[in-house]
Design a protein around this motif. Sequence first.
Motif, mmCIF file in Angstrom:
data_model
loop_
_atom_site.group_PDB
_atom_site.id
_atom_site.type_symbol
_atom_site.label_atom_id
_atom_site.label_comp_id
_atom_site.label_asym_id
_atom_site.label_seq_id
_atom_site.Cartn_x
_atom_site.Cartn_y
_atom_site.Cartn_z
ATOM 1 N N PRO A 187 -48.522 -0.208 90.323
ATOM 2 C CA PRO A 187 -49.347 1.007 90.318
ATOM 3 C C PRO A 187 -49.965 1.348 91.677
ATOM 4 C CG PRO A 187 -49.873 -0.367 88.430
ATOM 5 C CD PRO A 187 -48.934 -1.151 89.287
ATOM 6 N N MET A 188 -50.537 0.358 92.339
ATOM 7 C CA MET A 188 -51.177 0.641 93.628
ATOM 8 C C MET A 188 -50.138 0.962 94.704
ATOM 9 S SD MET A 188 -54.260 0.747 92.884
ATOM 10 C CE MET A 188 -54.920 1.019 94.495
ATOM 11 N N ALA A 189 -49.044 0.236 94.701
ATOM 12 C CA ALA A 189 -47.978 0.507 95.676
ATOM 13 C C ALA A 189 -47.414 1.906 95.470
ATOM 14 C CB ALA A 189 -46.873 -0.539 95.561
ATOM 15 N N ALA A 190 -47.242 2.285 94.204
ATOM 16 C CA ALA A 190 -46.719 3.619 93.911
ATOM 17 C C ALA A 190 -47.680 4.697 94.404
ATOM 18 C CB ALA A 190 -46.465 3.767 92.412
ATOM 19 N N LEU A 191 -48.958 4.536 94.121
ATOM 20 C CA LEU A 191 -49.926 5.542 94.562
ATOM 21 C C LEU A 191 -49.992 5.636 96.081
ATOM 22 C CD1 LEU A 191 -52.851 5.078 92.025
ATOM 23 C CD2 LEU A 191 -51.308 7.037 92.238
ATOM 24 N N GLU A 192 -49.973 4.495 96.753
ATOM 25 C CA GLU A 192 -49.996 4.512 98.219
ATOM 26 C C GLU A 192 -48.758 5.202 98.783
ATOM 27 O OE1 GLU A 192 -50.675 0.629 99.886
ATOM 28 O OE2 GLU A 192 -52.411 0.312 98.593
ATOM 29 N N ALA A 193 -47.594 4.906 98.205
ATOM 30 C CA ALA A 193 -46.349 5.524 98.670
ATOM 31 C C ALA A 193 -46.371 7.023 98.414
ATOM 32 C CB ALA A 193 -45.154 4.876 97.978
ATOM 33 N N LEU A 194 -46.828 7.416 97.234
ATOM 34 C CA LEU A 194 -46.860 8.843 96.913
ATOM 35 C C LEU A 194 -47.888 9.588 97.757
ATOM 36 C CD1 LEU A 194 -46.359 8.734 93.038
ATOM 37 C CD2 LEU A 194 -44.658 9.182 94.826
ATOM 38 N N ASP A 195 -48.956 8.896 98.148
ATOM 39 C CA ASP A 195 -49.936 9.511 99.056
ATOM 40 C C ASP A 195 -49.290 9.891 100.385
ATOM 41 O OD1 ASP A 195 -52.095 9.373 97.329
ATOM 42 O OD2 ASP A 195 -52.930 7.548 98.218
ATOM 43 N N MET A 196 -48.285 9.137 100.780
ATOM 44 C CA MET A 196 -47.607 9.414 102.049
ATOM 45 C C MET A 196 -46.644 10.587 101.943
ATOM 46 S SD MET A 196 -46.954 5.495 103.374
ATOM 47 C CE MET A 196 -45.382 5.954 104.005
ATOM 48 N N VAL A 197 -45.988 10.749 100.797
ATOM 49 C CA VAL A 197 -44.940 11.771 100.714
ATOM 50 C C VAL A 197 -45.391 13.085 100.078
ATOM 51 C CG1 VAL A 197 -43.077 10.078 100.761
ATOM 52 C CG2 VAL A 197 -43.956 10.836 98.553
ATOM 53 N N TYR A 198 -46.436 13.067 99.291
ATOM 54 C CA TYR A 198 -46.890 14.316 98.668
ATOM 55 C C TYR A 198 -47.226 15.382 99.706
ATOM 56 C CZ TYR A 198 -49.466 17.651 95.844
ATOM 57 O OH TYR A 198 -49.893 18.804 95.246
ATOM 58 N N PRO A 199 -47.970 15.033 100.764
ATOM 59 C CA PRO A 199 -48.295 16.063 101.766
ATOM 60 C C PRO A 199 -47.072 16.633 102.486
ATOM 61 C CG PRO A 199 -49.732 14.160 102.036
ATOM 62 C CD PRO A 199 -48.660 13.771 101.056
ATOM 63 N N GLY A 237 -44.513 17.675 101.015
ATOM 64 C CA GLY A 237 -43.907 18.665 100.140
ATOM 65 C C GLY A 237 -42.708 18.159 99.360
ATOM 66 N N PHE A 238 -42.611 16.852 99.187
ATOM 67 C CA PHE A 238 -41.495 16.290 98.428
ATOM 68 C C PHE A 238 -41.494 16.819 97.001
ATOM 69 C CE2 PHE A 238 -40.099 12.048 100.505
ATOM 70 C CZ PHE A 238 -40.071 12.632 101.752
ATOM 71 N N SER A 239 -40.315 17.051 96.478
ATOM 72 C CA SER A 239 -40.168 17.420 95.074
ATOM 73 C C SER A 239 -40.458 16.177 94.233
ATOM 74 C CB SER A 239 -38.751 17.913 94.799
ATOM 75 O OG SER A 239 -37.824 16.833 94.900
ATOM 76 N N PRO A 240 -40.708 16.344 92.932
ATOM 77 C CA PRO A 240 -40.881 15.164 92.076
ATOM 78 C C PRO A 240 -39.663 14.236 92.128
ATOM 79 C CG PRO A 240 -41.634 17.119 90.925
ATOM 80 C CD PRO A 240 -40.968 17.583 92.194
ATOM 81 N N GLN A 241 -38.472 14.816 92.224
ATOM 82 C CA GLN A 241 -37.255 14.009 92.301
ATOM 83 C C GLN A 241 -37.235 13.194 93.596
ATOM 84 O OE1 GLN A 241 -37.317 17.260 91.444
ATOM 85 N NE2 GLN A 241 -36.625 17.195 89.330
ATOM 86 N N GLU A 242 -37.647 13.815 94.699
ATOM 87 C CA GLU A 242 -37.700 13.088 95.966
ATOM 88 C C GLU A 242 -38.752 11.982 95.911
ATOM 89 O OE1 GLU A 242 -36.199 16.612 98.992
ATOM 90 O OE2 GLU A 242 -38.299 16.573 98.359
ATOM 91 N N GLY A 243 -39.869 12.254 95.253
ATOM 92 C CA GLY A 243 -40.893 11.234 95.092
ATOM 93 C C GLY A 243 -40.395 10.055 94.284
ATOM 94 N N ALA A 244 -39.693 10.333 93.187
ATOM 95 C CA ALA A 244 -39.148 9.265 92.345
ATOM 96 C C ALA A 244 -38.075 8.483 93.099
ATOM 97 C CB ALA A 244 -38.579 9.847 91.055
ATOM 98 N N LEU A 245 -37.257 9.187 93.829
ATOM 99 C CA LEU A 245 -36.206 8.536 94.615
ATOM 100 C C LEU A 245 -36.820 7.656 95.704
ATOM 101 C CD1 LEU A 245 -33.142 8.396 94.737
ATOM 102 C CD2 LEU A 245 -33.164 10.393 96.222
ATOM 103 N N TYR A 246 -37.890 8.126 96.312
ATOM 104 C CA TYR A 246 -38.595 7.341 97.320
ATOM 105 C C TYR A 246 -39.109 6.030 96.716
ATOM 106 C CZ TYR A 246 -41.908 6.273 101.081
ATOM 107 O OH TYR A 246 -42.601 5.677 102.103
ATOM 108 N N LEU A 247 -39.727 6.117 95.549
ATOM 109 C CA LEU A 247 -40.202 4.904 94.878
ATOM 110 C C LEU A 247 -39.042 3.985 94.504
ATOM 111 C CD1 LEU A 247 -43.038 6.223 92.529
ATOM 112 C CD2 LEU A 247 -43.257 5.125 94.774
ATOM 113 N N ALA A 248 -37.924 4.571 94.089
ATOM 114 C CA ALA A 248 -36.748 3.761 93.743
ATOM 115 C C ALA A 248 -36.234 3.008 94.969
ATOM 116 C CB ALA A 248 -35.648 4.640 93.149
ATOM 117 N N TYR A 249 -36.180 3.691 96.095
ATOM 118 C CA TYR A 249 -35.728 3.018 97.321
ATOM 119 C C TYR A 249 -36.700 1.922 97.757
ATOM 120 C CZ TYR A 249 -31.482 5.473 98.679
ATOM 121 O OH TYR A 249 -30.189 5.935 98.749
#
Length: 109
Positions: free
Chosen positions: A29-41, A43-55
């Motif tokens: 959970p914390m790793a996911a939130l930290e990673a998403l904090d980096m990519v949300y600004p 403008g990543f799509s939800p799919q890009e965000g999920a793919l980023y977490l998968a990678y």
Amino acid sequence: MIFNRRKKWNGQVASLLPTFDLTIEIVGPMAALEALDMVYPKGFSPQEGALYLAYLTYSTFIKEGDARADNLKNRIGFAEEDWIAAGRVNPKIVSTWREKAKIWESALR
């Protein structure tokens, strides 16, 4: 208002994780939130965000010698192709992540 958009986006990303046979608990959970904090600004799509977490999870699996790495890599490949064709992910971003994955894999050889 901005918080609500981010909360909705986070939920969309989380709902796509089963595509990769992942959950927030597996990613962390914390790793996911930290990673998403980096990519949300960015403008990543939800799919890009999920793919980023998968990678990111794939890199962890590779480093730890986790048997789930091969399955995750296959699932990433299928999702990438579908989402690129649908215009939901930027092919340049995917190309960059694929190159990173090759580096992680070669480091183990």
